[in-house]
Each structure stands twice: as structure tokens, then as C-alpha cells.
Design a protein around this motif. Structure first.
Motif, short mmCIF file in Angstrom:
data_model
loop_
_atom_site.label_atom_id
_atom_site.label_comp_id
_atom_site.label_asym_id
_atom_site.label_seq_id
_atom_site.Cartn_x
_atom_site.Cartn_y
_atom_site.Cartn_z
N MET A 1 0.65 -1.08 -0.06
CA MET A 1 0.29 0.08 -0.02
C MET A 1 0.87 1.13 -0.03
N PHE A 2 1.77 1.16 0.91
CA PHE A 2 2.65 2.37 0.86
C PHE A 2 3.54 2.65 -0.26
N LYS A 3 3.81 1.65 -0.82
CA LYS A 3 4.85 1.83 -2.21
C LYS A 3 3.85 2.08 -3.31
N GLN A 4 2.41 1.77 -3.36
CA GLN A 4 1.70 2.30 -4.39
C GLN A 4 1.39 3.77 -3.98
N MET A 5 1.37 4.19 -2.76
CA MET A 5 0.97 5.64 -2.61
C MET A 5 2.37 6.40 -3.02
N ARG A 6 3.46 5.83 -2.74
CA ARG A 6 4.89 6.60 -3.21
C ARG A 6 4.94 6.59 -4.55
N GLU A 7 4.76 5.59 -5.33
CA GLU A 7 4.95 5.46 -6.71
C GLU A 7 3.82 6.16 -7.55
N ASN A 8 2.66 6.40 -7.07
CA ASN A 8 1.32 7.04 -7.67
C ASN A 8 0.77 8.04 -6.89
N PRO A 9 1.52 9.06 -6.78
CA PRO A 9 0.84 10.02 -5.83
C PRO A 9 -0.46 10.48 -5.85
N GLY A 10 -1.20 10.49 -7.19
CA GLY A 10 -2.40 10.77 -7.25
C GLY A 10 -3.52 9.59 -6.58
N LEU A 11 -2.90 8.48 -6.33
CA LEU A 11 -3.84 7.52 -5.86
C LEU A 11 -4.23 7.82 -4.40
N SER A 12 -5.53 7.52 -4.12
CA SER A 12 -6.25 7.91 -2.76
C SER A 12 -5.59 6.47 -1.94
N VAL A 13 -5.87 6.79 -0.63
CA VAL A 13 -5.34 5.53 0.28
C VAL A 13 -6.44 4.23 -0.08
N SER A 14 -7.74 4.36 -0.29
CA SER A 14 -8.24 3.29 -0.62
C SER A 14 -7.96 2.52 -1.96
N GLN A 15 -7.57 3.33 -2.61
CA GLN A 15 -7.06 2.85 -4.07
C GLN A 15 -5.73 2.24 -4.10
N ALA A 16 -4.81 2.77 -3.19
CA ALA A 16 -3.68 2.10 -2.80
C ALA A 16 -3.70 0.90 -2.03
N LEU A 17 -4.54 0.73 -1.20
CA LEU A 17 -4.83 -0.64 -0.36
C LEU A 17 -5.60 -1.41 -1.55
N ARG A 18 -6.50 -0.99 -2.35
CA ARG A 18 -7.04 -2.21 -3.18
C ARG A 18 -6.05 -2.65 -4.09
N GLN A 19 -4.98 -1.81 -4.67
CA GLN A 19 -3.98 -2.46 -5.40
C GLN A 19 -3.06 -3.31 -4.87
N ALA A 20 -2.75 -3.12 -3.56
CA ALA A 20 -1.82 -3.75 -2.78
C ALA A 20 -2.51 -5.20 -2.56
N GLN A 21 -3.88 -5.24 -2.16
CA GLN A 21 -4.66 -6.44 -1.91
C GLN A 21 -4.57 -7.24 -3.43
N LEU A 22 -4.67 -6.56 -4.61
CA LEU A 22 -4.92 -7.13 -5.80
C LEU A 22 -3.38 -7.80 -6.09
N THR A 23 -2.28 -7.14 -5.69
CA THR A 23 -0.85 -7.85 -6.06
C THR A 23 -1.01 -9.00 -4.85
N LEU A 24 -1.18 -8.77 -3.74
CA LEU A 24 -1.06 -10.01 -2.73
C LEU A 24 -1.83 -11.43 -3.27
N LEU A 25 -3.22 -11.03 -3.73
CA LEU A 25 -4.02 -11.96 -4.30
C LEU A 25 -3.22 -12.68 -5.65
N ARG A 26 -2.77 -11.80 -6.25
CA ARG A 26 -1.93 -12.53 -7.47
C ARG A 26 -0.50 -12.77 -7.15
N ALA A 27 -0.10 -12.70 -5.84
CA ALA A 27 1.38 -13.05 -5.53
C ALA A 27 2.21 -14.34 -6.28
N PRO A 28 3.05 -13.86 -7.25
CA PRO A 28 3.96 -14.94 -7.91
C PRO A 28 4.94 -15.58 -7.25
N LEU A 29 4.58 -16.75 -6.47
CA LEU A 29 5.35 -17.51 -5.89
C LEU A 29 5.41 -18.84 -6.34
N THR A 30 4.43 -19.50 -6.62
CA THR A 30 4.39 -20.78 -6.94
C THR A 30 3.70 -21.06 -8.38
#
Length: 131
Positions: A64-93
Motif C-alpha cells: 500500500m505504501f509503495k503504491q502511494m509513493r509510486e502513484n501520488p494521485g492514488l487515494s489511500v483506498s485505491q492504494a490499499l486495493r492495488q496492494a490487495q490485488l497484488t497480494l491476491l496474485r502473488a507470484p510465488l508458486t
């Protein structure tokens, strides 16, 4: 906390079950901790609704903080959503489709544990403009 005065856009409560009120139909829907920060002046509080897996909590919060840092126009809720989507699609296996996912993180217990209470929209300029 009743004497605490904040001027904070965001407070992050990353411990387990920080939104829990203690249960019961006659209880407040959110914990006193969340309400206390809002009353003290926090405009939004990121909280957890149940025990979050440590790795997932770390990935979502840092994401979430990475999204906010890299995309200053993102709201907190949008940054959290993007972080959740990234987690959902975590490329590990590697999966059968050739893509890599960690099935443990694709379950909502890992990514849906986080919620934002308060004004997560940020400033009006961050949202889509009305047509």
C-alpha cells in the motif's frame, strides 16, 4: 487516548483483529481503538478484521505504501486495493496454467483481512472527474 490530538491522513493498525469490537449485538461495530484514532483526528484508519497471516500483512502494508509513493494521485483506498490485488496474485508458486500464484494468498483470509475506516478517498482531485 482521549487527550490525543492528531493531524494524520492515515493511521495503520497492523496487529491482529484491531477492528474487533468484542462481539455481541449490542456492541459498537468497530473497536474503541479505531474509534479513538478517528476521534483524535485521524482521517482514516487501516485496520484488520481478523488474525492476519504475518507475511500477508507485511506484503499488503508495504504494498500500500509503495503504491502511494509510486502513484501520488492514488487515494489511500485505491492504494490499499492495488496492494490487495497484488497480494491476491502473488507470484510465488507455478500453477498449471503456467502462471505463478501462492494459493495461500489467493484466499480472502490473506488479502481481505484489511479494511479502511474513515475518509480513504483523499483529495477530490484523485478521483475521476464528473462528466
Amino acid at each position: 487516548m482521549s487527550r490525543l490530538k492528531l493531524d494524520a491522513d492515515l493511521v495503520v493498525l497492523s496487529a491482529c483483529s484491531t477492528a474487533a469490537s468484542g462481539g455481541g449485538a449490542d456492541r459498537e461495530p468497530l473497536s474503541g481503538l479505531v474509534n479513538g484514532f478517528l476521534v483524535a483526528g485521524a482521517r482514516s484508519v487501516m485496520t484488520t478484521f481478523w488474525d492476519a497471516p504475518d507475511i500477508a500483512a507485511n506484503m499488503a502494508t508495504n504494498g500500500m505504501f509503495k503504491q502511494m509513493r509510486e502513484n501520488p494521485g492514488l487515494s489511500v483506498s485505491q492504494a490499499l486495493r492495488q496492494a490487495q490485488l497484488t497480494l491476491l496474485r502473488a507470484p510465488l508458486t507455478p500453477g498449471p496454467d503456467g502462471l505463478s500464484y501462492d494459493p495461500a494468498f489467493s484466499h480472502p483470509v490473506a488479502w481481505a483481512v484489511f479494511g479502511l475506516v474513515g475518509d480513504g478517498g483523499g483529495d477530490e482531485a484523485t478521483g475521476p472527474s464528473p462528466s
